[in-house]
Write an enzyme that holds these catalytic residues in place. Structure first.
Site, PDB file in Angstrom:
ATOM      1  CE  LYS A 248      -3.706  -1.911   2.955  1.00 41.50           C
ATOM      2  NZ  LYS A 248      -4.884  -1.737   2.088  1.00 41.50           N
ATOM      3  NE  ARG A 322     -11.137 -10.134  -1.207  1.00 40.12           N
ATOM      4  CZ  ARG A 322     -11.526  -9.195  -2.077  1.00 40.12           C
ATOM      5  NH1 ARG A 322     -11.969  -9.552  -3.278  1.00 40.12           N
ATOM      6  NH2 ARG A 322     -11.487  -7.933  -1.753  1.00 40.12           N
TER       7      ARG A 322
END
Length: 468
Positions: A248, A322
């Protein structure tokens, strides 16, 4: 290692109803003149001279002859202003001087919301620096279940404390310790599978995401209750998310201490359920990891096999939540619970869609949906339903593997993430929350920082959803 003790929770209680109290008159703007006409001249003159208009959130103490407080006023604004927010009396509480207050004039249908808001308004996060705590305390209004609201407030305080704590003090080991403290407090059972044992016990995705971190990945499994319908809560416990090899940028990493907000929220909800002794069997599954960068990080292009045998192509290591939830949900599905719920700070797409104040959710069970919508209104905990849109299933099927963890194109990111998780949840009785877990702007009862979303709505929904 230090473990948060949630000192704030002990403060979120109602005052003794048998003690002395100052009457706090709740007055709407269009009712102010009528109320003043019924008061002694001394009171009416003081209120008018003070410029009190009963605007929403305004507060005014009225002195007695000895210089103490004879009574106090809380502005309740207009119906239009009230409709644009919630927990309005929490704003008044922050403006009142120290004392114990008893409400008068509050509509009965607003008593529970405003009483809870007053409690939540007493929350401060003071682990690292002294903070000013509101000093006005409230006697629970007539007809309100005080013990229930105190349990809800304590659960919310736990959620906020866990999210607000930085990753330096809230890594996987610290999150495990917080889970252990909660389990111990309620007589629950807890099992933890750590490190390489995850591979031995067939949790390959949890291991892959967390293996690069110095603090080993783990699956925390809490069980409580011996009879009644079964409820399984799975919370994303990514204690810090660098993005992995798909690193990120700095600005996007700034709030990643909150990426365990799903875990924090289900733990707060679990406290509420156990403290209220709901007649159900509860299971809480927390995959606790840090998505770090090292030579053994999982990579874009890798294909991993999940607990349930499905293969997953990794197209972005920053779509890791997820993955860890997939293994946890697959485990939960093996017992076929009556209701399975996942909570996760999963996608930026959900925030773009509904902003930070709504908890978007996915569910195809009409009974659960109806119960949740009603519960959200009762608990002043707004939710918004998004679709498990079947035509988008093809977007998560890359061809080279069963599933793609990060479909290209940028469309429907929250929907495709929810569809991905549903492949592991094992049935139609599945409810998924894609929450933000953070309040960016201070509001009554909700300071800037970590916040629970959807938990109170779900708590209110459980009696109908599970027929308790």
């Amino acid at each position: 290692m230090t473990t948060p003790q949630a000192p704030t929770a002990a403060q979120l209680t109602f005052a003794d109803p048998d003690g002395d109290a100052i009457t706090l008159h709740v007055i709407a703007q269009d009712d102010l003149d009528r109320w003043l006409d019924g008061q002694p001249a001394r009171v009416a003159n003081w209120v008018r001279a003070s410029g009190f208009t009963a605007r929403l959130g305004g507060a005014l103490p009225v002195p007695d002859d000895a210089g103490g407080i004879a009574l106090a006023l809380a502005g309740y604004g207009t119906a239009e202003a009230r409709a644009r927010g919630r927990f309005h009396l929490a704003g008044c509480a922050a403006a009142l001087p120290e004392g114990v207050y008893r409400l008068a004039g509050l509509p009965a249908d607003r008593a529970e919301e405003e009483a809870l808001g007053w409690l939540l308004g007493g929350y401060v996060f003071d682990r690292y620096a002294d903070q000013t705590r509101p000093k006005a305390r409230l006697i629970a209004p007539e007809g309100v279940d005080a013990a229930r609201l105190e349990a809800i407030a304590a659960g919310e305080a736990l959620t906020r404390d866990l999210i607000n704590t930085p990753a330096s003090d809230m890594g996987p080991t610290d999150l495990e310790a917080a889970c252990g403290a909660l389990a111990s407090a309620h007589g629950a059972r807890m099992e933890v599978i750590r490190g390489e044992a995850l591979l031995d016990r067939n949790f390959p995705l949890i291991h892959a995401v967390g293996r690069a971190a110095a603090d080993a990945p783990r699956l925390i499994d809490i069980t409580w209750g011996d009879s009644g319908p079964t409820l399984t809560l799975a919370g994303k416990g990514v204690c810090f998310d660098t993005g992995g090899l798909n690193l990120k940028p700095g600005g996007s990493m700034a709030l990643m201490k909150k990426d365990m907000g799903g875990a924090a929220t289900v733990l707060g909800l679990a406290h509420m359920i156990m403290a209220l002794d709901l007649p159900l069997r509860l299971r809480v599954l927390i995959p606790a990891v840090e998505n770090a960068v090292a030579g053994n990080s999982f990579r874009p292009g890798d294909i991993l096999t999940a607990r349930n045998g499905k293969t997953v192509e990794i197209n972005n290591t920053d779509a890791e939540g997820r993955l860890v939830l997939a293994d946890a949900l697959a485990l939960g599905a093996e017992d076929a619970p009556d209701l399975m719920v996942s909570m996760a700070t999963l996608t930026g797409a959900a925030r773009v869609a509904v902003g930070p104040d709504l908890a978007p959710y996915y569910c195809d069970d009409a009974n659960v949906v109806a119960a949740l919508e009603a519960g959200a209104a009762e608990a002043a905990d707004p939710v918004w339903r998004l679709p498990f849109h079947a035509p988008y299933e093809a977007m998560i099927e890359p061809g080279i593997a069963d599933l793609d963890n990060a479909p290209k194109g940028g469309f429907a990111g929250s929907v495709t993430a929810a569809l991905f998780l549903r492949r592991f949840a094992g049935g139609a009785n599945y409810l998924h929350f894609d929450i933000y877990g953070w309040n960016p702007t201070p509001a009554p009862a909700r300071p800037k920082g970590g916040v629970g979303m959807g938990a109170r709505a779900l708590l209110a929904a459980l009696p109908r959803a599970l027929k308790l």
